[in-house]
Design a protein around this motif. Structure first.
Motif, PDB file in Angstrom:
ATOM      1  N   MET A   2       0.827  -1.248  -0.074  1.00 46.42           N
ATOM      2  CA  MET A   2       0.042  -0.012  -0.143  1.00 46.42           C
ATOM      3  C   MET A   2       0.974   1.338   0.125  1.00 46.42           C
ATOM      4  SD  MET A   2      -2.968   1.055  -0.210  1.00 46.42           S
ATOM      5  CE  MET A   2      -3.939   2.378   0.214  1.00 46.42           C
ATOM      6  N   LEU A   3       1.890   1.294   0.813  1.00 43.40           N
ATOM      7  CA  LEU A   3       2.949   2.405   0.924  1.00 43.40           C
ATOM      8  C   LEU A   3       3.430   2.473  -0.627  1.00 43.40           C
ATOM      9  CD1 LEU A   3       4.190   4.595   2.513  1.00 43.40           C
ATOM     10  CD2 LEU A   3       5.951   2.998   3.132  1.00 43.40           C
ATOM     11  N   GLU A   4       3.694   1.551  -1.206  1.00 49.29           N
ATOM     12  CA  GLU A   4       4.583   1.643  -2.689  1.00 49.29           C
ATOM     13  C   GLU A   4       3.460   2.322  -3.630  1.00 49.29           C
ATOM     14  OE1 GLU A   4       6.159  -1.776  -4.993  1.00 49.29           O
ATOM     15  OE2 GLU A   4       6.894  -2.386  -3.051  1.00 49.29           O
ATOM     16  N   VAL A   5       2.165   2.131  -3.523  1.00 47.06           N
ATOM     17  CA  VAL A   5       1.383   2.708  -4.208  1.00 47.06           C
ATOM     18  C   VAL A   5       1.072   4.259  -3.948  1.00 47.06           C
ATOM     19  CG1 VAL A   5      -1.172   2.896  -4.855  1.00 47.06           C
ATOM     20  CG2 VAL A   5      -0.089   0.458  -4.610  1.00 47.06           C
ATOM     21  N   ILE A   6       1.025   4.700  -2.838  1.00 42.69           N
ATOM     22  CA  ILE A   6       1.086   5.973  -2.496  1.00 42.69           C
ATOM     23  C   ILE A   6       2.424   6.638  -3.034  1.00 42.69           C
ATOM     24  CG2 ILE A   6       1.203   7.662  -0.544  1.00 42.69           C
ATOM     25  CD1 ILE A   6      -0.631   5.526   0.768  1.00 42.69           C
ATOM     26  N   ASN A  17       4.334   5.768  -5.339  1.00 43.55           N
ATOM     27  CA  ASN A  17       4.400   6.015  -6.927  1.00 43.55           C
ATOM     28  C   ASN A  17       3.339   7.037  -7.388  1.00 43.55           C
ATOM     29  OD1 ASN A  17       6.195   3.959  -7.366  1.00 43.55           O
ATOM     30  ND2 ASN A  17       4.500   2.273  -7.729  1.00 43.55           N
ATOM     31  N   ILE A  18       2.070   6.965  -6.521  1.00 42.16           N
ATOM     32  CA  ILE A  18       1.233   8.370  -6.980  1.00 42.16           C
ATOM     33  C   ILE A  18       1.790   9.575  -6.865  1.00 42.16           C
ATOM     34  CG2 ILE A  18      -0.878   9.412  -6.496  1.00 42.16           C
ATOM     35  CD1 ILE A  18      -2.182   6.388  -5.899  1.00 42.16           C
TER      36      ILE A  18
END
Length: 64
Positions: A1-5, A7-8
């Motif tokens: 989840m932290l990776e997605v944030i 990346n955004i």
């Protein structure tokens, strides 16, 4: 989840960098009131390039 944030956020930084590169002269005319607009535009283009590269590198190394 932290990776997605992350990346955004990095994609937004890349987007801001590209906007600075392409609209540097317009932004310089609108927000800065000094005489030599070529120096201001080239400074914004350099800043945009650096932002785009940093955002891309963060995505590359975090996405692994």
């Amino acid at each position: 989840m932290l990776e997605v944030i992350i990346n955004i956020i990095c994609l937004i930084v890349i987007l801001l960098g590209v906007i600075l590169i392409y609209d540097a002269r317009i932004i310089t005319k609108r927000f800065f009131g000094f005489g030599d607009q070529n120096e201001g535009a080239s400074g914004l283009k350099i800043l945009g390039f650096i932002l785009a590269i940093v955002g891309t590198l963060i995505i590359y190394f975090v996405g692994r």
